[in-house]
Every structure is written in C-alpha cells, then in structure tokens.
Design a protein around this motif. Structure first.
Motif, PDB file in Angstrom:
ATOM      1  N   SER A  83     -56.972  87.709  18.958  1.00 34.14           N
ATOM      2  CA  SER A  83     -57.126  86.552  19.838  1.00 34.14           C
ATOM      3  C   SER A  83     -56.757  85.245  19.150  1.00 34.14           C
ATOM      4  O   SER A  83     -56.218  84.338  19.784  1.00 34.14           O
ATOM      5  N   VAL A  84     -57.022  85.136  17.886  1.00 36.11           N
ATOM      6  CA  VAL A  84     -56.664  83.903  17.182  1.00 36.11           C
ATOM      7  C   VAL A  84     -55.272  84.012  16.563  1.00 36.11           C
ATOM      8  O   VAL A  84     -54.583  83.005  16.401  1.00 36.11           O
ATOM      9  N   ALA A  85     -54.810  85.212  16.279  1.00 33.64           N
ATOM     10  CA  ALA A  85     -53.464  85.394  15.722  1.00 33.64           C
ATOM     11  C   ALA A  85     -52.406  84.831  16.666  1.00 33.64           C
ATOM     12  O   ALA A  85     -51.480  84.139  16.217  1.00 33.64           O
ATOM     13  N   VAL A  86     -52.544  85.093  17.960  1.00 33.96           N
ATOM     14  CA  VAL A  86     -51.548  84.581  18.909  1.00 33.96           C
ATOM     15  C   VAL A  86     -51.587  83.056  18.967  1.00 33.96           C
ATOM     16  O   VAL A  86     -50.552  82.413  19.117  1.00 33.96           O
ATOM     17  N   ALA A 137     -58.459  76.362  20.004  1.00 31.50           N
ATOM     18  CA  ALA A 137     -57.775  75.658  21.092  1.00 31.50           C
ATOM     19  C   ALA A 137     -58.243  74.206  21.182  1.00 31.50           C
ATOM     20  O   ALA A 137     -57.443  73.304  21.461  1.00 31.50           O
ATOM     21  N   SER A 138     -59.516  73.975  20.931  1.00 32.02           N
ATOM     22  CA  SER A 138     -60.050  72.605  20.970  1.00 32.02           C
ATOM     23  C   SER A 138     -59.428  71.736  19.882  1.00 32.02           C
ATOM     24  O   SER A 138     -59.033  70.585  20.136  1.00 32.02           O
ATOM     25  N   HIS A 139     -59.321  72.262  18.679  1.00 33.62           N
ATOM     26  CA  HIS A 139     -58.705  71.491  17.588  1.00 33.62           C
ATOM     27  C   HIS A 139     -57.228  71.243  17.861  1.00 33.62           C
ATOM     28  O   HIS A 139     -56.711  70.148  17.599  1.00 33.62           O
ATOM     29  N   ARG A 140     -56.575  72.225  18.420  1.00 36.91           N
ATOM     30  CA  ARG A 140     -55.157  72.074  18.735  1.00 36.91           C
ATOM     31  C   ARG A 140     -54.960  71.023  19.830  1.00 36.91           C
ATOM     32  O   ARG A 140     -54.090  70.158  19.728  1.00 36.91           O
ATOM     33  N   TYR A 166     -54.311  80.018  25.240  1.00 32.39           N
ATOM     34  CA  TYR A 166     -55.748  80.321  25.247  1.00 32.39           C
ATOM     35  C   TYR A 166     -56.051  81.466  26.208  1.00 32.39           C
ATOM     36  O   TYR A 166     -56.844  82.356  25.892  1.00 32.39           O
ATOM     37  N   ASP A 167     -55.393  81.486  27.358  1.00 34.54           N
ATOM     38  CA  ASP A 167     -55.569  82.598  28.303  1.00 34.54           C
ATOM     39  C   ASP A 167     -55.154  83.922  27.657  1.00 34.54           C
ATOM     40  O   ASP A 167     -55.839  84.939  27.800  1.00 34.54           O
ATOM     41  N   SER A 171     -57.557  87.215  26.656  1.00 27.89           N
ATOM     42  CA  SER A 171     -57.260  88.570  27.134  1.00 27.89           C
ATOM     43  C   SER A 171     -57.274  89.588  26.007  1.00 27.89           C
ATOM     44  O   SER A 171     -57.367  90.803  26.256  1.00 27.89           O
ATOM     45  N   LEU A 172     -57.212  89.129  24.766  1.00 25.96           N
ATOM     46  CA  LEU A 172     -57.164  90.023  23.603  1.00 25.96           C
ATOM     47  C   LEU A 172     -58.523  90.207  22.943  1.00 25.96           C
ATOM     48  O   LEU A 172     -58.641  90.917  21.952  1.00 25.96           O
ATOM     49  N   ILE A 173     -59.562  89.587  23.478  1.00 22.54           N
ATOM     50  CA  ILE A 173     -60.897  89.703  22.902  1.00 22.54           C
ATOM     51  C   ILE A 173     -61.549  90.988  23.397  1.00 22.54           C
ATOM     52  O   ILE A 173     -61.491  91.343  24.529  1.00 22.54           O
TER      53      ILE A 173
END
Length: 173
Positions: A83-86, A137-140, A166-167, A171-173
């Motif tokens: 989820s964070v890799a993408v 996503a918030s920091h970005r 973020y969507d 979806s990957l979590i």
C-alpha cells in the motif's frame, strides 16, 4: 494477478501519458513521464540497456526499465508494504525520490534524510498499513500545497493523481 510494481506502473502511466513538451512544465520534453534528462542519466548509468537517445523513441519496455531501476528499486519499494510502495513510487516519479523518502520517513516516524535505507524500511513495516498510507498521502498533499504554482494548470491534476494513488494504496491493504 498483476504484481504491485505493474499496478503502480499502470497508475503512473495513466497520469504521465504520452509525449509532451510543455514550456510551463519544469520537466521539459517528456514521453511517458520520462524526461530527456532522466533518459540521458540512465543511458550513462546503464550503457548496455539498449535505451534510445531521445525520449521521442521510448517504447514501453524502455520506460518500464527506467521506472524500475531509477524509482522502484532506488526507493526500495519491494521491501515496503504494498500500500505504501505504490505511493512512494508515484511520489518518486512526480516529486522526486528524495521527497518520496522524506514523506515516507515522516509518515513512519523515522529519521528524515530522504534516503530510504534499512531503518526507514523497518519503521514502515512496523506501522499499521492503513495509517501509514493515509499519513504518507497527507505529507505528500501538504508538500503540493506549499508550491507557489499549485493553482496553475498542473495543480488540480496533481491532486487528482494523489487521490487516485491513495485509492490504489487502500485497495492493497
């Protein structure tokens, strides 16, 4: 089932599109999101990769290679939660690998130096994936908001890209 890199690459290419040379874009002449400067750098680094001299001549296989070695691998995305890799990958392409590293480090509570090393990877892997994805996503998004030209032609597109990424992460979590 598509692998995480392939999903991330598909996302990036949906937003990077084809060949453009917009004078308002600091990236200059690009094709599939790859700038001429990036292509020149990668050609020097990997002289046997069979890359063309001009971004105009990039094929999907060239673009895939560049994105894999210069962004995905450099940011150690294979070592991160999917989820964070993408998100890291997309941010590295759009905002640069150092900024992507900083966003990850801030989100994971790691030392912030912009370099994704073993301590950053460990910190990310010790976080709740949903919270880490949201915080990244918030920091970005905050970084985008600090740009003095966010309201220009690119700002809305960058925000759409951020939310789409973020969507995908969710979806990957």
């Amino acid at each position: 089932m598509q692998g995480v890199f392939e999903q991330a690459l598909e996302h990036v290419l949906r937003f990077e599109g084809g060949e453009v040379n917009d004078p308002r874009d600091p990236g200059g002449h690009t094709n599939q999101g790859v700038t001429q400067r990036t292509l020149d750098r990668v050609r020097r680094k990997y002289p046997d990769a069979g890359l063309p001299e001009s971004v105009s001549d990039l094929e999907h296989r060239h673009t895939r290679f560049i994105y894999k070695v210069e962004y995905w691998d450099l940011c150690r995305c294979s070592d991160l939660p999917a989820s964070v890799a993408v998100q890291v990958f997309d941010a590295a392409v759009n905002q640069g690998p150092v900024d992507a590293g900083r966003f990850l480090q801030k989100a994971a509570g790691a030392y912030v130096d912009g370099k994704i090393g073993p301590k950053t990877v460990a910190a990310a892997n010790n976080c709740d994936p949903a919270k880490l994805a949201r915080e990244f996503a918030s920091h970005r998004g905050h970084d985008y908001s600090l740009l003095d030209h966010l309201d220009d032609i690119f700002g809305l597109g960058w925000m759409r890209r951020l939310f789409a990424c973020y969507d995908l992460a969710r979806s990957l979590i």
